[in-house]
Design an enzyme around this catalytic site. Sequence first.
Site, PDB file in Angstrom:
ATOM      1  N   ASP A  37       0.644  -6.628  23.217  1.00  0.00           N
ATOM      2  CA  ASP A  37      -0.418  -5.897  22.510  1.00  0.00           C
ATOM      3  C   ASP A  37      -0.535  -6.473  21.102  1.00  0.00           C
ATOM      4  O   ASP A  37       0.483  -6.757  20.474  1.00  0.00           O
ATOM      5  CB  ASP A  37      -0.064  -4.402  22.447  1.00  0.00           C
ATOM      6  N   GLY A  42      -4.207  -0.565  19.638  1.00  0.00           N
ATOM      7  CA  GLY A  42      -3.006   0.081  20.194  1.00  0.00           C
ATOM      8  C   GLY A  42      -2.134   0.650  19.082  1.00  0.00           C
ATOM      9  O   GLY A  42      -2.257   0.246  17.923  1.00  0.00           O
ATOM     10  N   ALA A  97      -5.727  -5.244  27.982  1.00  0.00           N
ATOM     11  CA  ALA A  97      -6.081  -5.608  26.602  1.00  0.00           C
ATOM     12  C   ALA A  97      -7.551  -6.003  26.544  1.00  0.00           C
ATOM     13  O   ALA A  97      -8.007  -6.822  27.335  1.00  0.00           O
ATOM     14  CB  ALA A  97      -5.218  -6.775  26.135  1.00  0.00           C
ATOM     15  N   TYR A 164     -20.430  -6.712  26.614  1.00  0.00           N
ATOM     16  CA  TYR A 164     -19.199  -6.095  27.146  1.00  0.00           C
ATOM     17  C   TYR A 164     -19.236  -6.068  28.681  1.00  0.00           C
ATOM     18  O   TYR A 164     -18.293  -6.503  29.350  1.00  0.00           O
ATOM     19  CB  TYR A 164     -19.095  -4.677  26.578  1.00  0.00           C
ATOM     20  N   LYS A 168     -16.973  -8.272  31.352  1.00  0.00           N
ATOM     21  CA  LYS A 168     -16.173  -7.599  32.391  1.00  0.00           C
ATOM     22  C   LYS A 168     -16.553  -8.171  33.772  1.00  0.00           C
ATOM     23  O   LYS A 168     -15.678  -8.446  34.596  1.00  0.00           O
ATOM     24  CB  LYS A 168     -16.405  -6.087  32.361  1.00  0.00           C
ATOM     25  N   ASN A 193     -15.709   7.157  33.081  1.00  0.00           N
ATOM     26  CA  ASN A 193     -15.386   7.644  31.728  1.00  0.00           C
ATOM     27  C   ASN A 193     -13.984   8.248  31.714  1.00  0.00           C
ATOM     28  O   ASN A 193     -13.802   9.401  32.091  1.00  0.00           O
ATOM     29  CB  ASN A 193     -16.445   8.652  31.275  1.00  0.00           C
ATOM     30  N   ARG A 232     -21.990  12.169  33.225  1.00  0.00           N
ATOM     31  CA  ARG A 232     -20.977  11.119  33.353  1.00  0.00           C
ATOM     32  C   ARG A 232     -19.949  11.566  34.386  1.00  0.00           C
ATOM     33  O   ARG A 232     -19.825  12.748  34.706  1.00  0.00           O
ATOM     34  CB  ARG A 232     -20.268  10.877  32.013  1.00  0.00           C
ATOM     35  N   GLY A 293     -31.037   3.349  24.365  1.00  0.00           N
ATOM     36  CA  GLY A 293     -30.555   2.457  25.421  1.00  0.00           C
ATOM     37  C   GLY A 293     -29.482   3.037  26.313  1.00  0.00           C
ATOM     38  O   GLY A 293     -28.837   2.317  27.071  1.00  0.00           O
TER      39      GLY A 293
HETATM   40  C1  UD2 Z   1     -18.807   4.563  28.659  1.00  0.00           C
HETATM   41  C2  UD2 Z   1     -17.573   3.812  28.195  1.00  0.00           C
HETATM   42  C3  UD2 Z   1     -17.935   2.442  27.717  1.00  0.00           C
HETATM   43  C4  UD2 Z   1     -18.714   1.684  28.776  1.00  0.00           C
HETATM   44  C5  UD2 Z   1     -19.930   2.534  29.184  1.00  0.00           C
HETATM   45  C6  UD2 Z   1     -20.668   1.868  30.315  1.00  0.00           C
HETATM   46  C7  UD2 Z   1     -15.988   5.466  27.362  1.00  0.00           C
HETATM   47  C8  UD2 Z   1     -15.354   6.061  26.157  1.00  0.00           C
HETATM   48  N1  UD2 Z   1     -16.950   4.546  27.103  1.00  0.00           N
HETATM   49  O1  UD2 Z   1     -19.693   4.780  27.578  1.00  0.00           O
HETATM   50  O2  UD2 Z   1     -16.738   1.720  27.415  1.00  0.00           O
HETATM   51  O3  UD2 Z   1     -17.880   1.429  29.878  1.00  0.00           O
HETATM   52  O4  UD2 Z   1     -19.514   3.820  29.632  1.00  0.00           O
HETATM   53  O5  UD2 Z   1     -21.843   2.556  30.625  1.00  0.00           O
HETATM   54  O6  UD2 Z   1     -15.642   5.755  28.487  1.00  0.00           O
HETATM   55  N2  UD2 Z   1     -21.971  11.829  23.277  1.00  0.00           N
HETATM   56  C9  UD2 Z   1     -22.379  12.961  22.587  1.00  0.00           C
HETATM   57  N3  UD2 Z   1     -21.765  13.238  21.412  1.00  0.00           N
HETATM   58  C10 UD2 Z   1     -20.758  12.454  20.887  1.00  0.00           C
HETATM   59  C11 UD2 Z   1     -20.358  11.308  21.612  1.00  0.00           C
HETATM   60  C12 UD2 Z   1     -20.993  11.016  22.802  1.00  0.00           C
HETATM   61  O7  UD2 Z   1     -23.290  13.685  23.015  1.00  0.00           O
HETATM   62  O8  UD2 Z   1     -20.229  12.796  19.818  1.00  0.00           O
HETATM   63  C13 UD2 Z   1     -22.612  11.572  24.579  1.00  0.00           C
HETATM   64  C14 UD2 Z   1     -23.195  10.179  24.659  1.00  0.00           C
HETATM   65  O9  UD2 Z   1     -24.471  10.156  24.111  1.00  0.00           O
HETATM   66  C15 UD2 Z   1     -23.153   9.932  26.178  1.00  0.00           C
HETATM   67  C16 UD2 Z   1     -21.932  10.712  26.641  1.00  0.00           C
HETATM   68  O10 UD2 Z   1     -21.618  11.621  25.595  1.00  0.00           O
HETATM   69  O11 UD2 Z   1     -24.293  10.477  26.790  1.00  0.00           O
HETATM   70  C17 UD2 Z   1     -20.736   9.822  26.910  1.00  0.00           C
HETATM   71  O12 UD2 Z   1     -20.547   8.972  25.781  1.00  0.00           O
HETATM   72  P1  UD2 Z   1     -19.250   8.042  25.607  1.00  0.00           P
HETATM   73  O13 UD2 Z   1     -19.453   7.276  24.339  1.00  0.00           O
HETATM   74  O14 UD2 Z   1     -18.029   8.851  25.778  1.00  0.00           O
HETATM   75  O15 UD2 Z   1     -19.283   7.091  26.878  1.00  0.00           O
HETATM   76  P2  UD2 Z   1     -20.460   6.165  27.489  1.00  0.00           P
HETATM   77  O16 UD2 Z   1     -20.757   6.723  28.858  1.00  0.00           O
HETATM   78  O17 UD2 Z   1     -21.575   5.970  26.554  1.00  0.00           O
END
Ligand code: UD2
Length: 331
Positions: A37, A42, A97, A164, A168, A193, A232, A293
Amino acid sequence: MTSSPRPLVAVTGGAGFIGSHTVDLLVARGCRVVVLDDFSTGKRANLARWADHDRHGLGGREPAVEVLTVDVSHGLFAALAPITAAHGPVERIVHLAAQVSVVHSLANPLTDARVNYGGTVQVLEYARAAGVKKVVFASSAAVYGDVATLPVDEDAPCRPLSPYGVHKLASEHALHCYAAVHGVPSVALRFFNVYGPRQDPSSPYSGVISIFADRAAAGRDLTIFGDGEQTRDFVYVGDVVRAVVDAALGDAPGHAVANVGTGRETTVRALAEILVGLGGGGSAIVHAPARAGEIVRSVARVERAAALLGFRAATALRDGLAATVAPPPVT
Ligand code: UD2
């Protein structure tokens, strides 16, 4: 060489959120673990229970965890040479990582390519040279982009919408290539998620559950982006690492890909309401404009992981959220 009764497993990103839970489960399954790491995200605190080197180092008497500070995108050979000279070959690698932010990757695509795609190729080059028996790779639902049919299965077209996701997906192709051409067996797990204890809430792009749990526990407002009807597939880290470790310790040849999710869709609004309750009810839910987006709905088909690994996410959302708000004591 035949399998040691206590296989030596390298975990890249092993000091991170998913990585440190992976280390804990590998040790519980009797493995010796070497963590690689760079500590960019981390934390040593995530591995604190293994920090007493005299007891827990690979030469120690108790569960064996060695921690190396190394950026895997610069290569694994030099870092691992002294370990393998003293303790035998690395048998399996869990590659977690990564640069973890989708937003960061959009602004810094070349860094993302070097760290996320380049890091995977470095892992594969080591695995090829060392005759590693299994590489498990942390892929992401981000490889799919916008999908027409939900729940999304692994045969859906992959059209990632961020560097990203592109890197992947490129990493998955590299795994397939090394399995087919060089005989390095691998599994790519497409995480949905992931949430749970030790997820860092400090960045605006941290997982929504880590942010909401942190704010609810402090009685602060929870901000939903948009109307909260977006969905999600939230999967608990304790479940995710069972899939990771079972894949790592398995002996299936070739390359496989599987979603890691629950198959259940949860709205962000429902999530916020549960967390407000768990935090004692002192937080208000407020709304801000939707993120540009962003995908509206996301949920995994989970049959492939069940068939391949016998994996099913077992933790109910409410239980996982309760464990996140008040993490169980370290044993
Ligand atoms: C997830 C992954 C990201 C990528 C992506 C692929 C996580 C943490 N992130 O992003 O790495 O794989 O999927 O599509 O798993 N939200 C709120 N308020 C907040 C923060 C977030 O409403 O304070 C909403 C956000 O707008 C979204 C949902 O919560 O609709 C999930 O957001 P996120 O950032 O946890 O994860 P995501 O799905 O955008």
